[in-house]
Design a protein around this motif. Structure first.
Motif, PDB file in Angstrom:
ATOM      1  N   GLY A  31      -4.133   2.188   6.438  1.00 46.90           N
ATOM      2  CA  GLY A  31      -2.816   2.795   6.543  1.00 46.90           C
ATOM      3  C   GLY A  31      -2.540   3.499   7.846  1.00 46.90           C
ATOM      4  O   GLY A  31      -1.388   3.780   8.165  1.00 46.90           O
ATOM      5  N   SER A  32      -3.599   3.773   8.620  1.00 45.86           N
ATOM      6  CA  SER A  32      -3.430   4.575   9.837  1.00 45.86           C
ATOM      7  C   SER A  32      -3.922   3.867  11.089  1.00 45.86           C
ATOM      8  O   SER A  32      -4.121   4.510  12.123  1.00 45.86           O
ATOM      9  CB  SER A  32      -4.192   5.907   9.675  1.00 45.86           C
ATOM     10  OG  SER A  32      -3.721   6.630   8.560  1.00 45.86           O
ATOM     11  N   GLU A  61      -5.640   7.248   4.198  1.00 48.90           N
ATOM     12  CA  GLU A  61      -4.970   5.988   3.907  1.00 48.90           C
ATOM     13  C   GLU A  61      -3.525   6.208   3.488  1.00 48.90           C
ATOM     14  O   GLU A  61      -2.638   5.423   3.841  1.00 48.90           O
ATOM     15  CB  GLU A  61      -5.744   5.275   2.790  1.00 48.90           C
ATOM     16  CG  GLU A  61      -5.235   3.925   2.375  1.00 48.90           C
ATOM     17  CD  GLU A  61      -6.146   3.287   1.345  1.00 48.90           C
ATOM     18  OE1 GLU A  61      -5.628   2.646   0.419  1.00 48.90           O
ATOM     19  OE2 GLU A  61      -7.384   3.426   1.458  1.00 48.90           O
ATOM     20  N   VAL A  84       1.296  -2.269   7.711  1.00 45.70           N
ATOM     21  CA  VAL A  84       0.603  -1.713   6.551  1.00 45.70           C
ATOM     22  C   VAL A  84       0.770  -2.604   5.331  1.00 45.70           C
ATOM     23  O   VAL A  84      -0.136  -2.710   4.501  1.00 45.70           O
ATOM     24  CB  VAL A  84       1.134  -0.288   6.252  1.00 45.70           C
ATOM     25  CG1 VAL A  84       0.582   0.247   4.942  1.00 45.70           C
ATOM     26  CG2 VAL A  84       0.775   0.650   7.399  1.00 45.70           C
ATOM     27  N   THR A  85       1.908  -3.264   5.222  1.00 48.32           N
ATOM     28  CA  THR A  85       2.225  -4.092   4.059  1.00 48.32           C
ATOM     29  C   THR A  85       2.448  -5.554   4.479  1.00 48.32           C
ATOM     30  O   THR A  85       2.668  -5.848   5.652  1.00 48.32           O
ATOM     31  CB  THR A  85       3.498  -3.574   3.370  1.00 48.32           C
ATOM     32  OG1 THR A  85       4.558  -3.536   4.340  1.00 48.32           O
ATOM     33  CG2 THR A  85       3.285  -2.168   2.825  1.00 48.32           C
ATOM     34  N   LYS A 103       5.879   2.113   4.283  1.00 47.00           N
ATOM     35  CA  LYS A 103       5.871   2.027   5.744  1.00 47.00           C
ATOM     36  C   LYS A 103       6.710   0.818   6.175  1.00 47.00           C
ATOM     37  O   LYS A 103       6.791  -0.192   5.468  1.00 47.00           O
ATOM     38  CB  LYS A 103       4.444   1.866   6.269  1.00 47.00           C
ATOM     39  CG  LYS A 103       3.484   2.988   5.851  1.00 47.00           C
ATOM     40  CD  LYS A 103       3.791   4.279   6.582  1.00 47.00           C
ATOM     41  CE  LYS A 103       2.819   5.396   6.182  1.00 47.00           C
ATOM     42  NZ  LYS A 103       1.453   5.181   6.665  1.00 47.00           N
ATOM     43  N   LEU A 145       0.798  -1.218   0.000  1.00 46.96           N
ATOM     44  CA  LEU A 145       0.000   0.000   0.000  1.00 46.96           C
ATOM     45  C   LEU A 145       0.833   1.273   0.000  1.00 46.96           C
ATOM     46  O   LEU A 145       0.591   2.188  -0.784  1.00 46.96           O
ATOM     47  CB  LEU A 145      -0.943   0.005   1.215  1.00 46.96           C
ATOM     48  CG  LEU A 145      -1.730   1.294   1.434  1.00 46.96           C
ATOM     49  CD1 LEU A 145      -2.730   1.502   0.317  1.00 46.96           C
ATOM     50  CD2 LEU A 145      -2.423   1.283   2.792  1.00 46.96           C
ATOM     51  N   ALA A 146       1.803   1.349   0.896  1.00 46.77           N
ATOM     52  CA  ALA A 146       2.546   2.599   1.061  1.00 46.77           C
ATOM     53  C   ALA A 146       3.911   2.310   1.672  1.00 46.77           C
ATOM     54  O   ALA A 146       4.165   1.204   2.171  1.00 46.77           O
ATOM     55  CB  ALA A 146       1.761   3.567   1.951  1.00 46.77           C
TER      56      ALA A 146
END
Length: 376
Positions: free
Chosen positions: A214-215, A354, A58-59, A52, A49-50
Motif C-alpha cells: 500500500g505504500s 499497509e 494499489v488496486t 487509493k 486493498l484500499a
C-alpha cells in the motif's frame, strides 16, 4: 503435470491497448470462451486493498477490469465483481479506485463480500470463514496486481485470494498466523485450495515496488500475465520482477507441501519470451526480519533486535485511528496526541503501514538487523 503461463505487453491502460493485449494473452488457452460458458455467473476478484486512486498502483486498474468484463459478456457469462478490502468499506474503495464506475458503466453486478460460509480446511487450519459469493459463483477469475509486499515480499496471484476472507476476519488471521511468515504462507495456500480460480490475469502494466502493498512506488512494467495455476503465475511474475526464490514465502511453502506450480521446470511460458519481458529487478521492501529458522527460545529473546518494527511520523499522521483499529493484536494506541506502539505485542505484520491513508508510518530497524544488513 505441466503448467502454462502467458505473457504479453501492454504499454498503458488505453482501451485500444489493453483489449488486443488480452486477446493475445488468452489465445494460447483458447480465449475466454474456454473458461466461461453461456449463462454462468462469473466472479471477477480484483485487488481492492484500499481507497487509493488507480495511478497509485494499489488496486487492480479499472480499465483492465472493464475489458475482462467485456470478454466475459462476449462469452455469454454474467459478470460479478467482488472483494473485501482491508479497511475503508467496499463501496468507498470501489469509488476511489475507479472500479465502481466501471461496474456501473458496464452493468456488471457489484457483490460486496459481507456474507460468509464456514468451510472445513484441508490442511493445518481446521476451518475458514469465506465469502459466500466467492464460493458459490460458477466461475472465478482472479485479477491480482503485481506488487511487492513487506511481509510476503511479493503479492500477486495467491495472495490476492486472501480477499475471500471477509473484513475484520483478516485481522484474526494475521494474529493467528501473521507472526510467522511460513505459517502465513501456508494459510494463504490453504485458502487457495478451498476454491481454485479458473483463470488468473495479472495486472503488471503499472506494478508496485518498494514498500508495498500500500505504500510502495508505482513501477511501469507494461506487462500482463495469465494462467490457470496461481502458484505458477507467481513464479513467473517473480522471475520477471527479479525477485529471488528464497524470498518467496508462498512458493517455498508450496514446495514443502507439494502443491503444483512451484517448480519452474514444470512451467511453459507463452507469448512474449521471458528474457524479453524481464524488467530491471524490483526494489524490494526493507529487510524486516532475519529471525526465521532460529529456535523459538532465541526468537523470543532476540526478536526486538532482529526485526524491523513500525513507527509513527507525527508530521504526516492525522490521528485518524485506522492503524489502531486495524492492528490485529491491538498494539497501537493514541496517547498524548501521537501514536504509541506496544512492541512486545506487535507481530510485525505491517498491516498498519499497509492501510495508512497518509503514508505516515515508517520503519525502525533492530540493532542486530542493522548490523546484518551492512554485511549482506
Amino acid at each position: 503435470m505441466r503448467h502454462a503461463v502467458a505473457i504479453e505487453r501492454a504499454g498503458d491502460y488505453q482501451s485500444d491497448v489493453v483489449r488486443p493485449a488480452l486477446d493475445r494473452l488468452l489465445e494460447p488457452f483458447g480465449g475466454m470462451a474456454s473458461f466461461v460458458k453461456p449463462g454462468e455467473r462469473v466472479l471477477l476478484k480484483p485487488n481492492m486493498l484500499a481507497a487509493k486512486e488507480p495511478e497509485r498502483a494499489v488496486t487492480t486498474h479499472p480499465e483492465l477490469l472493464r475489458q475482462v468484463i467485456g470478454l466475459v459478456r462476449e462469452a455469454g457469462g454474467i459478470p460479478l465483481v467482488g472483494d473485501s478490502p482491508g479497511v475503508g468499506g467496499i463501496r468507498r474503495v470501489a469509488e476511489r479506485s475507479g472500479i465502481l464506475a466501471v461496474v456501473e458503466e458496464t452493468g456488471a453486478e457489484f457483490i460486496p463480500f459481507d456474507e460468509t460460509v464456514t468451510v472445513r480446511g484441508k490442511g493445518l487450519f481446521r476451518e475458514f470463514q469465506i465469502a459466500r459469493p466467492y464460493l458459490e459463483a460458477d466461475r472465478l477469475i482472479n485479477l491480482p496486481k503485481l506488487k511487492t509486499h513487506e511481509m510476503m515480499t511479493m503479492t500477486c496471484a495467491v495472495k490476492n485470494l486472501f480477499g475471500a476472507v471477509v473484513g475484520a476476519a483478516k485481522a484474526g488471521w494475521h494474529l493467528k498466523a501473521g507472526a510467522d511468515r511460513e505459517l502465513f504462507a501456508r494459510m494463504l495456500l490453504e485458502i487457495y485450495l478451498l476454491r481454485r480460480p479458473d483463470l488468473t490475469i495479472v495486472d503488471g502494466i503499472l506494478a508496485m515496488e518498494g514498500d508495498g502493498p500500500g505504500s510502495g512506488d508505482p513501477r511501469l512494467c507494461g506487462l500482463l500475465l495469465a494462467g490457470t495455476n496461481p502458484v505458477a503465475v507467481d513464479v513467473i511474475a517473480a522471475e520477471l520482477a527479479g525477485i529471488p526464490k528464497k524470498l518467496l514465502w508462498v512458493e517455498r511453502a508450496a514446495e514443502k507441501l507439494g502443491i503444483e506450480g512451484w517448480d519452474r521446470a514444470t512451467i511453459d511460458t507463452r507469448g512474449v519470451p521471458v528474457d524479453e519481458a524481464k524488467v530491471s529487478p524490483f526494489r524490494l521492501p526493507h529487510i524486516s526480519d532475519v529471525q526465521f529458522g532460529l529456535p523459538r527460545f532465541l526468537k523470543n529473546r532476540l526478536r526486538h533486535y532482529l526485526t524491523s518494527r513500525p513507527c509513527g511520523n507525527p508530521e504526516a499522521c492525522t490521528l485518524c485511528g485506522i492503524c489502531r483499529d486495524a492492528c490485529p493484536p491491538g498494539a497501537i494506541t493514541i496517547q498524548d496526541g501521537k501514536l504509541a506502539f506496544d512492541y512486545h505485542a506487535c507481530i510485525r505484520c505491517f498491516c498498519c503501514r499497509e492501510l495508512c491513508p497518509e503514508g505516515a508510518l515508517g520503519v525502525r530497524e533492530g540493532a542486530l538487523l542493522k548490523m546484518i544488513k551492512k554485511c549482506v
